[in-house]
Scaffold this active site. Structure first.
Site, short mmCIF file in Angstrom:
data_model
loop_
_atom_site.label_atom_id
_atom_site.label_comp_id
_atom_site.label_asym_id
_atom_site.label_seq_id
_atom_site.Cartn_x
_atom_site.Cartn_y
_atom_site.Cartn_z
N THR A 140 -15.03 17.97 0.79
CA THR A 140 -13.57 17.93 0.93
C THR A 140 -12.85 18.58 -0.24
O THR A 140 -11.80 19.20 -0.06
CB THR A 140 -13.09 16.47 1.13
OG1 THR A 140 -11.68 16.47 1.34
CG2 THR A 140 -13.44 15.59 -0.05
N ASP A 165 -6.17 17.67 -4.89
CA ASP A 165 -5.18 16.69 -4.45
C ASP A 165 -3.81 17.14 -4.93
O ASP A 165 -3.55 17.19 -6.13
CB ASP A 165 -5.52 15.30 -5.00
CG ASP A 165 -4.73 14.18 -4.34
OD1 ASP A 165 -3.66 14.47 -3.77
OD2 ASP A 165 -5.18 13.02 -4.40
N ARG A 202 -0.87 15.71 -3.90
CA ARG A 202 0.14 14.69 -3.62
C ARG A 202 0.94 14.32 -4.86
O ARG A 202 0.44 14.32 -5.97
CB ARG A 202 -0.53 13.43 -3.04
CG ARG A 202 -1.04 13.61 -1.64
CD ARG A 202 -1.79 12.39 -1.17
NE ARG A 202 -3.05 12.22 -1.91
CZ ARG A 202 -3.90 11.23 -1.67
NH1 ARG A 202 -3.63 10.34 -0.72
NH2 ARG A 202 -5.03 11.13 -2.36
N GLU A 246 0.49 15.11 4.41
CA GLU A 246 -0.70 15.36 5.22
C GLU A 246 -1.73 16.17 4.43
O GLU A 246 -1.40 17.11 3.71
CB GLU A 246 -0.29 16.12 6.48
CG GLU A 246 -1.42 16.49 7.41
CD GLU A 246 -2.04 15.28 8.09
OE1 GLU A 246 -3.24 15.04 7.87
OE2 GLU A 246 -1.33 14.59 8.85
N SER A 260 -0.66 7.93 2.47
CA SER A 260 -0.26 9.30 2.80
C SER A 260 -0.60 9.61 4.25
O SER A 260 -1.68 9.26 4.73
CB SER A 260 -0.96 10.30 1.87
OG SER A 260 -0.53 10.11 0.54
N THR A 299 -5.59 -0.35 -2.69
CA THR A 299 -5.98 1.04 -2.87
C THR A 299 -7.34 1.12 -3.56
O THR A 299 -7.75 0.19 -4.25
CB THR A 299 -4.95 1.81 -3.71
OG1 THR A 299 -5.27 3.21 -3.72
CG2 THR A 299 -4.90 1.31 -5.16
N CYS A 320 -1.84 10.83 7.66
CA CYS A 320 -3.08 11.44 8.13
C CYS A 320 -3.05 11.41 9.66
O CYS A 320 -3.46 10.43 10.28
CB CYS A 320 -4.30 10.68 7.59
SG CYS A 320 -5.88 11.32 8.22
N ARG A 342 0.84 -1.20 0.00
CA ARG A 342 0.00 0.00 0.00
C ARG A 342 0.87 1.24 0.00
O ARG A 342 1.93 1.28 0.64
CB ARG A 342 -0.92 0.01 1.23
CG ARG A 342 -1.69 1.34 1.39
CD ARG A 342 -2.85 1.25 2.34
NE ARG A 342 -3.46 2.56 2.57
CZ ARG A 342 -4.27 3.17 1.70
NH1 ARG A 342 -4.57 2.60 0.55
NH2 ARG A 342 -4.79 4.35 1.97
#
Length: 203
Positions: free
Chosen positions: A114, A126, A128, A92, A52, A149, A54, A49
């Site tokens: 979100t 996003d 990331r 994060e 990220s 995922t 959190c 996996r």
């Protein structure tokens, strides 16, 4: 990006003893971790996996997201399988940082979802990046993955660096009344692959 391997130690957990491999991005000073369990094969598919960071979900048991549930389930699945890995990336709040994540939560408390909350703060939905995973996977010797995922971007990131994703293993856990709308937004606006279970009222 320059990722430097630093050290490896044992990490006892409720599911068994993992090895914890530390990495440093020498350009940003961010620190990332790879957890491995058992003997990893460079020839056979390895269960793994990309996770990220959190803080709220992983460490503070927040029910606003599914992150902590996914991390624990992934570790348990790896231990039960007998081998596997987790790349724990310090990104994060989908890359906006902890304090901006709290600001985003404040906007969500007022009705934004979100994605809308991030955009109202001036950020993409996003932020990331996944370019750090290549040297991390090289260090632990993984070339073929069974990836836990729901996020197609992570599958794409693996393939782009030459890692074969043999199978996508769904990781649908942790639905509750506090995060059901969040999970639906991840599916409808961020493209996460989830079943209808996540969008129906709990009985």
């Amino acid at each position: 990006m320059s990722i430097k391997y630093v050290a490896t130690s044992k990490l006892p957990t409720p599911w068994g003893v993992f090895a914890m491999h530390g990495f440093e991005d020498t350009e940003t000073s961010k620190e990332h971790v790879a957890l491995t369990f058992g003997t990893l094969s460079s020839d056979a598919p390895v269960l793994g996996r990309i996770h990220s960071e959190c803080l709220t979900g992983d460490a503070l048991f927040s029910l606003r997201c599914d992150c902590g549930f996914q991390l624990q389930t992934a570790m348990q699945n790896i231990a039960e399988t007998g081998s596997g890995f987790i790349l724990y990336l310090r990104q994060e709040g989908r890359g906006i940082g902890l304090l901006n994540k709290i600001r985003a939560y404040e906007l969500q408390d007022k009705g934004a979802n979100t994605v809308e909350a991030n955009e109202q703060l001036g950020f993409p939905a996003d932020m990331r990046k996944y370019d750090m995973i290549q040297p991390m996977l090289e260090q632990i010797g993984v070339k073929h993955v069974r990836l836990m995922t729901n996020n197609p971007r992570k599958v794409k990131a693996m393939k782009e660096i030459g890692i074969e994703v043999v199978e996508r293993v769904p990781l649908q856990v942790g639905k509750n009344r506090y995060n059901e709308a969040y999970l639906k937004t991840k599916s409808t606006e961020l493209g996460h692959m989830m079943s209808e279970y996540h969008f129906t009222d709990e009985e």
